[in-house]
Design a protein around this motif. Structure first.
Motif, PDB file in Angstrom:
ATOM      1  N   THR A  69      -6.394  11.534   9.516  1.00  0.00           N
ATOM      2  CA  THR A  69      -5.616  11.069   8.361  1.00  0.00           C
ATOM      3  C   THR A  69      -4.363  10.323   8.811  1.00  0.00           C
ATOM      4  N   LEU A  70      -3.691  10.896   9.823  1.00  0.00           N
ATOM      5  CA  LEU A  70      -2.452  10.277  10.311  1.00  0.00           C
ATOM      6  C   LEU A  70      -2.742   8.935  10.989  1.00  0.00           C
ATOM      7  N   GLN A  71      -3.881   8.875  11.704  1.00  0.00           N
ATOM      8  CA  GLN A  71      -4.239   7.613  12.366  1.00  0.00           C
ATOM      9  C   GLN A  71      -4.547   6.520  11.336  1.00  0.00           C
ATOM     10  N   ASP A  72      -5.188   6.925  10.271  1.00  0.00           N
ATOM     11  CA  ASP A  72      -5.466   5.970   9.186  1.00  0.00           C
ATOM     12  C   ASP A  72      -4.162   5.454   8.590  1.00  0.00           C
ATOM     13  N   LYS A  73      -3.256   6.393   8.436  1.00  0.00           N
ATOM     14  CA  LYS A  73      -1.952   6.035   7.854  1.00  0.00           C
ATOM     15  C   LYS A  73      -1.223   5.051   8.790  1.00  0.00           C
ATOM     16  N   LEU A  74      -1.323   5.351  10.070  1.00  0.00           N
ATOM     17  CA  LEU A  74      -0.672   4.515  11.076  1.00  0.00           C
ATOM     18  C   LEU A  74      -1.220   3.076  11.019  1.00  0.00           C
ATOM     19  N   LYS A  75      -2.536   2.980  10.889  1.00  0.00           N
ATOM     20  CA  LYS A  75      -3.174   1.661  10.803  1.00  0.00           C
ATOM     21  C   LYS A  75      -2.650   0.885   9.600  1.00  0.00           C
ATOM     22  N   LYS A  76      -2.548   1.652   8.496  1.00  0.00           N
ATOM     23  CA  LYS A  76      -2.105   1.028   7.255  1.00  0.00           C
ATOM     24  C   LYS A  76      -0.662   0.511   7.385  1.00  0.00           C
ATOM     25  N   VAL A  77       0.192   1.329   7.979  1.00  0.00           N
ATOM     26  CA  VAL A  77       1.592   0.954   8.142  1.00  0.00           C
ATOM     27  C   VAL A  77       1.705  -0.224   9.105  1.00  0.00           C
ATOM     28  N   ASP A  78       0.888  -0.156  10.174  1.00  0.00           N
ATOM     29  CA  ASP A  78       0.877  -1.248  11.149  1.00  0.00           C
ATOM     30  C   ASP A  78       0.532  -2.579  10.470  1.00  0.00           C
ATOM     31  N   LYS A  79      -0.500  -2.506   9.642  1.00  0.00           N
ATOM     32  CA  LYS A  79      -0.983  -3.698   8.934  1.00  0.00           C
ATOM     33  C   LYS A  79       0.120  -4.259   8.040  1.00  0.00           C
ATOM     34  N   GLU A  80       0.792  -3.343   7.366  1.00  0.00           N
ATOM     35  CA  GLU A  80       1.876  -3.722   6.461  1.00  0.00           C
ATOM     36  C   GLU A  80       3.007  -4.400   7.241  1.00  0.00           C
ATOM     37  N   MET A  81       3.276  -3.808   8.391  1.00  0.00           N
ATOM     38  CA  MET A  81       4.387  -4.255   9.229  1.00  0.00           C
ATOM     39  C   MET A  81       4.147  -5.669   9.760  1.00  0.00           C
ATOM     40  N   TYR A  82       2.874  -5.879  10.204  1.00  0.00           N
ATOM     41  CA  TYR A  82       2.617  -7.176  10.838  1.00  0.00           C
ATOM     42  C   TYR A  82       1.798  -8.099   9.955  1.00  0.00           C
ATOM     43  N   GLY A  83       1.652  -7.740   8.724  1.00  0.00           N
ATOM     44  CA  GLY A  83       0.834  -8.546   7.804  1.00  0.00           C
ATOM     45  C   GLY A  83       1.585  -9.744   7.227  1.00  0.00           C
ATOM     46  N   GLY A  84       2.848  -9.823   7.520  1.00  0.00           N
ATOM     47  CA  GLY A  84       3.632 -10.965   7.055  1.00  0.00           C
ATOM     48  C   GLY A  84       4.244 -10.802   5.681  1.00  0.00           C
ATOM     49  N   THR A  85       4.025  -9.683   5.054  1.00  0.00           N
ATOM     50  CA  THR A  85       4.582  -9.503   3.705  1.00  0.00           C
ATOM     51  C   THR A  85       5.972  -8.872   3.741  1.00  0.00           C
ATOM     52  N   VAL A  86       6.256  -8.180   4.831  1.00  0.00           N
ATOM     53  CA  VAL A  86       7.551  -7.507   4.922  1.00  0.00           C
ATOM     54  C   VAL A  86       8.561  -8.487   5.530  1.00  0.00           C
ATOM     55  N   THR A  87       9.630  -8.628   4.818  1.00  0.00           N
ATOM     56  CA  THR A  87      10.607  -9.612   5.306  1.00  0.00           C
ATOM     57  C   THR A  87      11.971  -8.992   5.579  1.00  0.00           C
ATOM     58  N   SER A  88      12.390  -8.108   4.704  1.00  0.00           N
ATOM     59  CA  SER A  88      13.754  -7.591   4.876  1.00  0.00           C
ATOM     60  C   SER A  88      13.853  -6.662   6.070  1.00  0.00           C
ATOM     61  N   SER A  89      14.942  -6.687   6.716  1.00  0.00           N
ATOM     62  CA  SER A  89      15.132  -5.854   7.920  1.00  0.00           C
ATOM     63  C   SER A  89      15.166  -4.378   7.567  1.00  0.00           C
ATOM     64  N   LYS A  90      15.608  -4.108   6.340  1.00  0.00           N
ATOM     65  CA  LYS A  90      15.652  -2.697   5.912  1.00  0.00           C
ATOM     66  C   LYS A  90      14.226  -2.132   5.810  1.00  0.00           C
ATOM     67  N   GLU A  91      13.360  -2.979   5.224  1.00  0.00           N
ATOM     68  CA  GLU A  91      11.950  -2.569   5.108  1.00  0.00           C
ATOM     69  C   GLU A  91      11.340  -2.373   6.489  1.00  0.00           C
ATOM     70  N   VAL A  92      11.613  -3.300   7.380  1.00  0.00           N
ATOM     71  CA  VAL A  92      11.094  -3.212   8.752  1.00  0.00           C
ATOM     72  C   VAL A  92      11.577  -1.918   9.416  1.00  0.00           C
TER      73      VAL A  92
END
Ligand SMILES: [Zn+2]
Length: 237
Positions: A69-92
């Motif tokens: 479950t945690l590995q799945d979560k990690l993948k999801k967060v990774d995708k979010e992080m490097y998917g180009g949708t996150v822009t603000s430094s706070k979010e990062v």
């Protein structure tokens, strides 16, 4: 050779002895008692040693699932992080924090899983040993009970036979002799004993010359110690 009267009394005594023996057997009739005690011991062991293995096994499955479950979560967060949708430094920063904490959780769980892997092998060996013996003992107990039912029936049949034969054996004994016999029987369980050499076959006491001679002479004599009627026969040595 004993007198005809004593021989008849001895016949009655044999019936009474066997009846007594069957009653004693019936009173202590608890076949498979030892096996039952061992089963209780093994069940208590299973509740501790067996349970230890089962708990480890359950924990292992749960933790494996948590890691997944945690590995799945990690993948999801990774995708979010490097998917180009996150822009603000706070979010990062938040996502990085989440990645870090998730990785930490996974590593903690994996550490625990290593400990479990070390422990689970020996724990399983112990638990399996108990389970195997329990199975064997339970089969033994079932067999013992089955055998016991047969033996009980056999004893009951014999008891009924003897009880049926007793009145005929008693009827031919003179009344005075019978009352003497019954008095001794009430006191000692059995009323007669064979004279074995110089010894009373009931209590083992060595008898005096006078008693031995009287017994050999067909007189009704009793043991000097236990007071059972002594029976002398060439056939009993
Ligand atoms: Zn005696």
């Amino acid at each position: 050779m004993a007198s005809a009267e004593l021989m008849r009394l001895w016949k009655l005594h044999e019936i009474d002895s066997e009846l007594l023996d069957i009653r004693r057997k019936a009173a202590n009739f608890n076949p498979g008692k030892d096996i039952q005690a061992r089963i209780a011991e093994l069940e208590a062991l299973d509740a501790t040693v067996g349970a230890k293995y089962r708990n480890l096994h359950t924990e292992q499955i749960d933790l494996d699932l948590s890691v997944k479950t945690l590995q799945d979560k990690l993948k999801k967060v990774d995708k979010e992080m490097y998917g180009g949708t996150v822009t603000s430094s706070k979010e990062v920063a938040n996502l990085e924090k989440e990645i870090f904490s998730t990785k930490k959780q996974i590593s903690d769980i994996e550490e625990r899983l290593l400990v479990i892997m070390d422990e689970i092998g020996p724990a399983k060996t112990e638990a399996d040993k108990i389970t195997a013996e329990l199975e064997t003992r339970k089969k033994q107990y079932a067999a013992a009970r089955k055998e016991a039912v047969a033996l009980k029936t056999q004893l009951e049949t014999r008891y009924a036979e003897l009880n049926k034969a007793r009145p005929d054996a008693a009827r031919i004994i003179p009344a005075t002799m019978m009352s003497k016999y019954e008095n001794i029987r009430a006191k000692h369980g059995t009323a007669m004993a064979a004279l074995k050499g110089q010894n009373c076959g009931g209590c083992g006491t060595v008898q005096s010359e006078r008693i031995i001679l009287s017994a050999r002479d067909d007189k009704t004599v009793v043991c000097e110690s236990c007071h059972r009627i002594l029976y002398f026969s060439e056939g009993i040595l």
